[in-house]
Enzyme design. Structure first.
Site, PDB file in Angstrom:
ATOM      1  N   ARG A   1       3.080 -28.692  -9.832  1.00  0.00           N
ATOM      2  CA  ARG A   1       2.740 -29.074  -8.459  1.00  0.00           C
ATOM      3  C   ARG A   1       2.702 -30.597  -8.307  1.00  0.00           C
ATOM      4  NH1 ARG A   1      -2.403 -25.165  -7.583  1.00  0.00           N
ATOM      5  NH2 ARG A   1      -2.642 -25.614  -9.808  1.00  0.00           N
TER       6      ARG A   1
ATOM      7  N   ASN B   1      -7.402 -21.697  -3.844  1.00  0.00           N
ATOM      8  CA  ASN B   1      -6.707 -22.960  -3.587  1.00  0.00           C
ATOM      9  C   ASN B   1      -7.110 -23.542  -2.227  1.00  0.00           C
ATOM     10  OD1 ASN B   1      -5.442 -20.452  -3.177  1.00  0.00           O
ATOM     11  ND2 ASN B   1      -3.505 -21.422  -2.636  1.00  0.00           N
ATOM     12  N   THR B   2      -7.097 -24.867  -2.164  1.00  0.00           N
ATOM     13  CA  THR B   2      -7.458 -25.587  -0.934  1.00  0.00           C
ATOM     14  C   THR B   2      -6.380 -26.648  -0.677  1.00  0.00           C
ATOM     15  OG1 THR B   2      -8.831 -27.001  -2.349  1.00  0.00           O
ATOM     16  CG2 THR B   2      -9.959 -25.276  -1.131  1.00  0.00           C
TER      17      THR B   2
ATOM     18  N   ASP C   1      -8.113 -11.665  -8.010  1.00  0.00           N
ATOM     19  CA  ASP C   1      -7.093 -12.409  -7.269  1.00  0.00           C
ATOM     20  C   ASP C   1      -6.267 -11.411  -6.462  1.00  0.00           C
ATOM     21  OD1 ASP C   1      -5.833 -15.514  -8.077  1.00  0.00           O
ATOM     22  OD2 ASP C   1      -4.703 -14.223  -6.704  1.00  0.00           O
TER      23      ASP C   1
ATOM     24  N   GLU D   1      -5.859 -30.497 -16.354  1.00  0.00           N
ATOM     25  CA  GLU D   1      -4.921 -29.557 -16.958  1.00  0.00           C
ATOM     26  C   GLU D   1      -4.353 -30.157 -18.237  1.00  0.00           C
ATOM     27  OE1 GLU D   1      -2.160 -27.908 -14.103  1.00  0.00           O
ATOM     28  OE2 GLU D   1      -3.756 -27.856 -12.617  1.00  0.00           O
TER      29      GLU D   1
ATOM     30  N   ARG E   1       7.559 -42.535 -18.965  1.00  0.00           N
ATOM     31  CA  ARG E   1       6.239 -42.276 -19.563  1.00  0.00           C
ATOM     32  C   ARG E   1       5.918 -43.215 -20.706  1.00  0.00           C
ATOM     33  NH1 ARG E   1       2.846 -38.983 -16.686  1.00  0.00           N
ATOM     34  NH2 ARG E   1       4.055 -37.449 -15.562  1.00  0.00           N
TER      35      ARG E   1
ATOM     36  N   CYS F   1      -3.956 -32.014  -7.374  1.00  0.00           N
ATOM     37  CA  CYS F   1      -5.215 -32.460  -6.767  1.00  0.00           C
ATOM     38  C   CYS F   1      -5.283 -33.913  -6.319  1.00  0.00           C
ATOM     39  CB  CYS F   1      -6.362 -32.151  -7.717  1.00  0.00           C
ATOM     40  SG  CYS F   1      -6.581 -30.379  -7.896  1.00  0.00           S
TER      41      CYS F   1
HETATM   42  P1  NAD Z   1      -4.362 -21.967  -7.934  1.00  0.00           P
HETATM   43  O1  NAD Z   1      -3.452 -21.959  -6.774  1.00  0.00           O
HETATM   44  O2  NAD Z   1      -3.817 -22.030  -9.318  1.00  0.00           O
HETATM   45  O3  NAD Z   1      -5.310 -20.670  -7.889  1.00  0.00           O
HETATM   46  C1  NAD Z   1      -5.932 -20.192  -6.729  1.00  0.00           C
HETATM   47  C2  NAD Z   1      -5.841 -18.676  -6.725  1.00  0.00           C
HETATM   48  O4  NAD Z   1      -6.640 -18.167  -5.664  1.00  0.00           O
HETATM   49  C3  NAD Z   1      -4.434 -18.129  -6.479  1.00  0.00           C
HETATM   50  O5  NAD Z   1      -4.038 -17.332  -7.585  1.00  0.00           O
HETATM   51  C4  NAD Z   1      -4.554 -17.301  -5.189  1.00  0.00           C
HETATM   52  O6  NAD Z   1      -3.773 -16.141  -5.189  1.00  0.00           O
HETATM   53  C5  NAD Z   1      -6.025 -16.972  -5.191  1.00  0.00           C
HETATM   54  N1  NAD Z   1      -6.565 -16.634  -3.853  1.00  0.00           N
HETATM   55  C6  NAD Z   1      -6.448 -17.335  -2.693  1.00  0.00           C
HETATM   56  N2  NAD Z   1      -7.106 -16.721  -1.706  1.00  0.00           N
HETATM   57  C7  NAD Z   1      -7.653 -15.605  -2.228  1.00  0.00           C
HETATM   58  C8  NAD Z   1      -8.473 -14.562  -1.712  1.00  0.00           C
HETATM   59  N3  NAD Z   1      -8.872 -14.566  -0.420  1.00  0.00           N
HETATM   60  N4  NAD Z   1      -8.838 -13.566  -2.544  1.00  0.00           N
HETATM   61  C9  NAD Z   1      -8.462 -13.552  -3.836  1.00  0.00           C
HETATM   62  N5  NAD Z   1      -7.707 -14.523  -4.392  1.00  0.00           N
HETATM   63  C10 NAD Z   1      -7.308 -15.543  -3.604  1.00  0.00           C
HETATM   64  O7  NAD Z   1      -5.363 -23.186  -7.677  1.00  0.00           O
HETATM   65  P2  NAD Z   1      -6.198 -23.998  -8.785  1.00  0.00           P
HETATM   66  O8  NAD Z   1      -5.360 -25.066  -9.384  1.00  0.00           O
HETATM   67  O9  NAD Z   1      -6.902 -23.041  -9.672  1.00  0.00           O
HETATM   68  O10 NAD Z   1      -7.267 -24.735  -7.850  1.00  0.00           O
HETATM   69  C11 NAD Z   1      -8.313 -24.026  -7.223  1.00  0.00           C
HETATM   70  C12 NAD Z   1      -9.297 -25.030  -6.658  1.00  0.00           C
HETATM   71  O11 NAD Z   1      -9.868 -25.805  -7.722  1.00  0.00           O
HETATM   72  C13 NAD Z   1      -8.690 -26.047  -5.688  1.00  0.00           C
HETATM   73  O12 NAD Z   1      -9.642 -26.322  -4.698  1.00  0.00           O
HETATM   74  C14 NAD Z   1      -8.479 -27.271  -6.554  1.00  0.00           C
HETATM   75  O13 NAD Z   1      -8.524 -28.472  -5.809  1.00  0.00           O
HETATM   76  C15 NAD Z   1      -9.673 -27.207  -7.488  1.00  0.00           C
HETATM   77  N6  NAD Z   1      -9.484 -27.867  -8.787  1.00  0.00           N
HETATM   78  C16 NAD Z   1      -8.311 -27.725  -9.465  1.00  0.00           C
HETATM   79  C17 NAD Z   1      -8.163 -28.322 -10.718  1.00  0.00           C
HETATM   80  C18 NAD Z   1      -6.878 -28.200 -11.491  1.00  0.00           C
HETATM   81  O14 NAD Z   1      -6.747 -28.887 -12.499  1.00  0.00           O
HETATM   82  N7  NAD Z   1      -5.919 -27.379 -11.095  1.00  0.00           N
HETATM   83  C19 NAD Z   1      -9.230 -29.012 -11.291  1.00  0.00           C
HETATM   84  C20 NAD Z   1     -10.421 -29.120 -10.566  1.00  0.00           C
HETATM   85  C21 NAD Z   1     -10.547 -28.532  -9.323  1.00  0.00           C
HETATM   86  C1  UGA Z   2      -7.287 -34.505 -12.453  1.00  0.00           C
HETATM   87  C2  UGA Z   2      -8.616 -35.086 -12.958  1.00  0.00           C
HETATM   88  O1  UGA Z   2      -8.372 -35.840 -14.155  1.00  0.00           O
HETATM   89  C3  UGA Z   2      -9.618 -33.981 -13.234  1.00  0.00           C
HETATM   90  O2  UGA Z   2     -10.862 -34.551 -13.615  1.00  0.00           O
HETATM   91  C4  UGA Z   2      -9.802 -33.144 -11.970  1.00  0.00           C
HETATM   92  O3  UGA Z   2     -10.669 -32.074 -12.209  1.00  0.00           O
HETATM   93  C5  UGA Z   2      -8.448 -32.598 -11.534  1.00  0.00           C
HETATM   94  O4  UGA Z   2      -7.540 -33.710 -11.302  1.00  0.00           O
HETATM   95  C6  UGA Z   2      -8.490 -31.830 -10.269  1.00  0.00           C
HETATM   96  O5  UGA Z   2      -9.352 -32.029  -9.456  1.00  0.00           O
HETATM   97  O6  UGA Z   2      -7.568 -31.060 -10.137  1.00  0.00           O
HETATM   98  P1  UGA Z   2      -5.188 -33.299 -13.545  1.00  0.00           P
HETATM   99  O7  UGA Z   2      -4.545 -33.572 -12.231  1.00  0.00           O
HETATM  100  O8  UGA Z   2      -5.123 -31.939 -14.104  1.00  0.00           O
HETATM  101  O9  UGA Z   2      -6.736 -33.693 -13.489  1.00  0.00           O
HETATM  102  O10 UGA Z   2      -4.559 -34.281 -14.654  1.00  0.00           O
HETATM  103  P2  UGA Z   2      -4.778 -35.831 -15.000  1.00  0.00           P
HETATM  104  O11 UGA Z   2      -4.893 -35.956 -16.452  1.00  0.00           O
HETATM  105  O12 UGA Z   2      -5.823 -36.466 -14.185  1.00  0.00           O
HETATM  106  O13 UGA Z   2      -3.369 -36.445 -14.574  1.00  0.00           O
HETATM  107  C7  UGA Z   2      -2.968 -36.550 -13.212  1.00  0.00           C
HETATM  108  C8  UGA Z   2      -1.684 -37.346 -13.129  1.00  0.00           C
HETATM  109  O14 UGA Z   2      -1.908 -38.721 -13.407  1.00  0.00           O
HETATM  110  C9  UGA Z   2      -0.613 -36.881 -14.122  1.00  0.00           C
HETATM  111  O15 UGA Z   2       0.643 -36.874 -13.500  1.00  0.00           O
HETATM  112  C10 UGA Z   2      -0.690 -37.924 -15.202  1.00  0.00           C
HETATM  113  O16 UGA Z   2       0.510 -38.065 -15.905  1.00  0.00           O
HETATM  114  C11 UGA Z   2      -1.015 -39.173 -14.385  1.00  0.00           C
HETATM  115  N1  UGA Z   2      -1.668 -40.229 -15.183  1.00  0.00           N
HETATM  116  C12 UGA Z   2      -2.904 -40.034 -15.711  1.00  0.00           C
HETATM  117  C13 UGA Z   2      -1.016 -41.440 -15.379  1.00  0.00           C
HETATM  118  O17 UGA Z   2       0.106 -41.638 -14.897  1.00  0.00           O
HETATM  119  N2  UGA Z   2      -1.625 -42.406 -16.113  1.00  0.00           N
HETATM  120  C14 UGA Z   2      -2.864 -42.241 -16.656  1.00  0.00           C
HETATM  121  O18 UGA Z   2      -3.361 -43.179 -17.321  1.00  0.00           O
HETATM  122  C15 UGA Z   2      -3.503 -41.025 -16.452  1.00  0.00           C
END
Ligand code: NAD
Ligand code: UGA
Length: 459
Positions: A343, A92-93, A35, A166, A439, A273
């Protein structure tokens, strides 16, 4: 094709936990997570596993097992790229904040930078895996950049979206409903599949073409978010009619065609997301001129915004139509329990609404740090940082946060809130003592017996 070394670009909420589990289950593969953010990498390397940058139940044990054995965290992106046979992109996107598609399209600059850096640094052929959530057809962009290095190297691009949520990331990674791999090159697909087969039964690993895989990720999030908005829209109807949203959710959820999960009415979904991916889906549909499709999914976001506003308005209206100078305690700031991620948390928007009405807010969250809460408010740009810190105070003790409060709002469903001494809290509050449960976490009867005025979503 044999994979000995993996690099992952991006050590965030996805890259960190996902690579930790891959390393845990594949001790023969060296996994390096890189990172640009030095503080984040230092935290991943901290001896004290309580200081990992991502709070996630069970993550400390997995990192403790693999780190230093075959799991490494580093800021040396070039070295990791150069050494690896397979590179995951987990950066990140976020939603674009400028230019064309501002406020809707996904910002792919970090993805493109990764592709360019790989193209610059690589001296051998590699498999590139899209782990980040991206718009459909992004693999074509990555491939185009990689195919123009002029070095005669072969890059295979696969889509492997992540479905972890998460707060349950380790459980989700250890027991995924499915692993999705999209791609064209069979040997690259086989190599990625074999990594997951170290712990995931083969029948749970689905392979598709690239575009189906990329699109399925956006669609999965859209369907999940839609369920929450659907039940939240019904919660308002329940309040108007005397129906109870929990009873309705239970009654419809028993129908196996509907199912019982993701029907919990709330103050609105948050997280990094759902909104981002829905906006992106809407943007993609519009760019193909599919306006009805775009409007359909846009409505899921609108209901979500409405739910947050409605909750804030309910607080104001219940407290005799003014909260000016009144103290309101927020229990919870994270977007859901068991995470320190804030977020797009509903708490941010509810707070902002109440601060506009000059409420005094005290916040307590078990895992979110003070600087993060002020940062979240600052990003909205509604008022100056000094006004935010005048009106909102972050407390490290829930009883202190509720001391002399006119009302309490539950914004995150942390289990520990149920175990508090609610009599003690009530005794130290202004009367009537209001609780607004965003909640549906607390026991109505218990609170009403103690003398609280209790409001819960959808009742
Ligand atoms: P995040 O912001 O927590 O982490 C991304 C990291 O990438 C950051 O620490 C940033 O510093 C680093 N980064 C960016 N550009 C870089 C580069 N050029 N070189 C090195 N490091 C670099 O984001 P996240 O929550 O981990 O999400 C990442 C991706 O996964 C997103 O596309 C998101 O939509 C997807 N996703 C997230 C979740 C989730 O629950 N958070 C679940 C499924 C998918
Ligand atoms: C969600 C999806 O569940 C994951 O499958 C996916 O990978 C991820 O997005 C992603 O692409 O980032 P996440 O956002 O971490 O995961 O958490 P969720 O459990 O889905 O909850 C999302 C939001 O919906 C929270 O604020 C939660 O409190 C709310 N929620 C969820 C409700 O209000 N009611 C429900 O019944 C479920």
């Amino acid at each position: 094709m044999r994979i000995n070394k993996i690099a992952c670009i991006g050590a965030g909420y996805v890259g960190g936990p996902t690579m930790s589990v891959i390393a845990q289950k594949n001790p023969h593969i060296q996994v390096t997570v890189v990172d640009l953010n030095v503080d984040r990498i230092n935290a991943w390397n901290d001896e004290n596993l309580e200081k990992l940058p991502v709070y996630e139940p069970g993550l400390d044990a997995v990192v403790g097992e693999a780190r230093g054995r075959n799991l490494f965290f580093s800021t040396d992106v070039d070295q990791a790229i150069s050494d690896a046979d397979m590179i995951f992109i987990s950066v990140n996107t976020p939603t674009k904040t400028y230019g064309k598609g501002k406020g809707q399209a996904a910002d792919l600059k970090f993805i493109e930078l990764c592709a360019r850096q790989i193209a610059d640094v690589a001296t051998s052929s590699k498999v590139i895996v899209e782990k980040s959530t991206i718009p459909v057809r992004t693999a074509a962009t990555i491939k185009s950049i990689l195919d123009h290095t002029g070095k005669g190297l072969q890059f295979q691009v696969l889509s492997n979206p992540e479905f972890l949520a998460e707060g349950t990331a380790i459980q989700d990674l250890h027991h995924p409903d499915r692993i999705l791999i999209g791609g064209e090159d069979q040997s690259a697909i086989k190599a990625l599949k074999s990594i997951y087969e170290a712990w995931v039964p083969s029948e749970r690993i689905i392979t598709t073409n690239l575009w189906s895989s990329e699109l399925s990720k956006l669609v999965a999030n859209a369907f999940l978010a839609q369920r929450v908005s659907s039940i939240n829209s019904i919660s308002e109807l329940c309040e108007a009619t005397g129906a109870n949203v929990e009873e309705v959710a239970n009654a419809i959820g028993q129908d196996t065609r509907i199912g019982s999960k993701f029907l919990k009415a709330s103050v609105g979904f948050g997280g990094s997301c759902f909104q981002k991916d829905l906006l992106n889906l809407v943007y993609i549909a519009r760019s193909y001129n599919l306006n009805e499709v775009a409007d359909y999914w846009d409505q899921v976001i609108k209901i979500n915004d409405h739910q947050k506003t409605r909750f804030a308005e309910k607080i104001i209206q219940s407290m005799y139509n003014t909260v000016n100078g009144k103290k309101i305690a927020f229990l919870g700031w994270a977007f859901k329990k068991n995470t320190n991620d804030t977020r797009e948390s509903a708490a941010i928007y509810v707070a902002d609404h109440l601060l506009e009405e000059r409420a005094q807010i005290n916040v307590f969250d078990p895992k979110v740090q003070e600087h993060q809460i002020y940062k979240d408010l600052k990003e909205l740009n509604t008022r100056s940082a000094s006004e935010n810190s005048e009106l909102l105070t972050v407390m490290d003790d829930p009883y202190k946060a509720c001391q002399a409060a006119h009302g309490i709002a539950i914004l995150t469903e942390w289990d520990e809130f149920n175990d508090y001494d609610w009599k003690r809290i009530k005794d130290n509050m202004k009367k009537p003592a209001f609780v607004f449960d965003g909640r549906k976490l607390l026991d109505r009867k218990k609170l009403e017996d103690l003398g609280f005025v209790y409001y819960a979503i959808g009742e």
